[in-house]
Write a protein that holds these residues in place. Sequence first.
Motif, short mmCIF file in Angstrom:
data_model
loop_
_atom_site.label_atom_id
_atom_site.label_comp_id
_atom_site.label_asym_id
_atom_site.label_seq_id
_atom_site.Cartn_x
_atom_site.Cartn_y
_atom_site.Cartn_z
N SER A 62 0.94 -1.04 0.14
CA SER A 62 0.05 0.25 0.11
C SER A 62 0.79 1.34 0.39
N PRO A 63 0.39 2.30 -0.51
CA PRO A 63 0.99 3.54 -0.78
C PRO A 63 1.02 3.84 0.90
N GLN A 64 2.14 4.78 1.53
CA GLN A 64 2.34 5.29 2.79
C GLN A 64 2.50 6.58 2.92
N VAL A 65 1.79 7.45 3.95
CA VAL A 65 2.18 8.76 4.11
C VAL A 65 2.55 8.88 5.72
N LYS A 66 3.67 9.59 5.91
CA LYS A 66 3.91 9.82 7.20
C LYS A 66 3.44 11.14 7.83
N LEU A 67 2.98 11.13 8.69
CA LEU A 67 2.36 12.38 9.54
C LEU A 67 3.05 12.92 10.68
N ARG A 68 3.38 14.20 10.83
CA ARG A 68 3.74 14.72 12.09
C ARG A 68 2.63 15.53 12.68
N MET A 69 2.68 15.57 13.85
CA MET A 69 1.83 16.47 14.85
C MET A 69 2.73 17.87 14.88
N THR A 70 1.86 18.56 14.32
CA THR A 70 2.63 20.02 14.03
C THR A 70 2.01 21.18 15.21
N LEU A 71 0.70 20.57 15.64
CA LEU A 71 0.07 21.41 16.87
C LEU A 71 -0.55 20.44 17.50
N VAL A 72 -0.54 20.63 18.95
CA VAL A 72 -1.16 19.55 19.66
C VAL A 72 -1.51 20.52 21.09
N GLU A 73 -2.64 20.07 21.63
CA GLU A 73 -2.96 20.59 23.00
C GLU A 73 -3.73 19.33 23.64
N ALA A 74 -3.36 19.34 24.97
CA ALA A 74 -3.85 18.14 25.69
C ALA A 74 -4.93 18.62 26.52
N ALA A 75 -5.98 17.84 26.78
CA ALA A 75 -6.83 18.44 28.00
C ALA A 75 -6.18 18.29 29.13
N ARG A 76 -6.37 19.15 29.87
CA ARG A 76 -5.47 19.41 31.19
C ARG A 76 -6.33 19.10 32.69
N ASP A 77 -7.91 19.26 32.31
CA ASP A 77 -8.68 18.96 33.47
C ASP A 77 -9.92 18.18 32.97
N ASP A 78 -10.80 17.85 33.91
CA ASP A 78 -12.14 17.08 33.74
C ASP A 78 -12.86 18.03 32.63
N GLU A 79 -13.12 19.27 32.87
CA GLU A 79 -13.92 20.23 31.88
C GLU A 79 -13.42 20.18 30.39
N GLN A 80 -12.21 20.30 30.19
CA GLN A 80 -11.37 20.29 28.93
C GLN A 80 -11.75 18.79 28.45
N THR A 81 -11.41 17.67 29.35
CA THR A 81 -11.85 16.53 28.80
C THR A 81 -13.02 16.10 28.46
N ARG A 82 -14.07 16.66 28.96
CA ARG A 82 -15.42 16.18 28.57
C ARG A 82 -15.64 17.33 27.34
N ALA A 83 -15.30 18.22 27.27
CA ALA A 83 -15.27 19.16 25.90
C ALA A 83 -14.69 18.41 24.63
N VAL A 84 -13.44 18.09 24.84
CA VAL A 84 -12.97 17.29 23.59
C VAL A 84 -13.70 15.96 23.13
N ALA A 85 -14.00 15.59 24.41
CA ALA A 85 -14.59 14.23 24.05
C ALA A 85 -16.04 14.65 23.48
N GLU A 86 -16.94 15.63 23.93
CA GLU A 86 -18.24 15.79 23.22
C GLU A 86 -17.76 16.18 21.59
N VAL A 87 -16.79 16.99 21.34
CA VAL A 87 -16.52 17.42 19.84
C VAL A 87 -16.33 16.13 19.12
N MET A 88 -15.30 14.99 19.74
CA MET A 88 -15.13 13.97 19.13
C MET A 88 -16.34 13.15 18.78
#
Length: 147
Positions: A62-88
């Motif tokens: 199969s053809p392959q593509v390699k990806l790099r994380m160029t920007l990333v932010e992690a959820a830092r508390d329960d409120e942010q975790t819930r928000a990211v989970a809801e968007v997902m």
Amino acid sequence: MPKLPKDAAVEVKLDSAAAMLEASLPEEVRRGLFEHPGMCVLVIAELTSVTYTGHAHTEDKSPQVKLRMTLVEAARDDEQTRAVAEVMRAMYRRRKMDDTLDEVGPGATVVEDAVAEALAAHPTEAEYEHHQQRQRRRRGSRVEHHG
């Protein structure tokens, strides 16, 4: 860049440059991930393709593509975790409704309302800029003594 047939399945790999990910995770989260195998952290990430590998038509690869994380932010508390989970979850629901869960290529990911609702309590770009300006003014008026 070569064009692929519409039915070609492209393998995706992450490259080893994880500096952006490491920088976004606070020390206590990194320690938790190490000390508690199976621990999960939700992140919002921008992935950028950095290399691709095509194969000859005679090869059974199969053809392959390699990806790099160029920007990333992690959820830092329960409120942010819930928000990211809801968007997902909203994005998943949209793909499910559009029958794009198994689609090769870009699927529909229009979830502006869910994102706006989930991020309503977070600062806007304008609020962040205002904060940055206040910080610069405060730092500029400070006199430091060394001795």
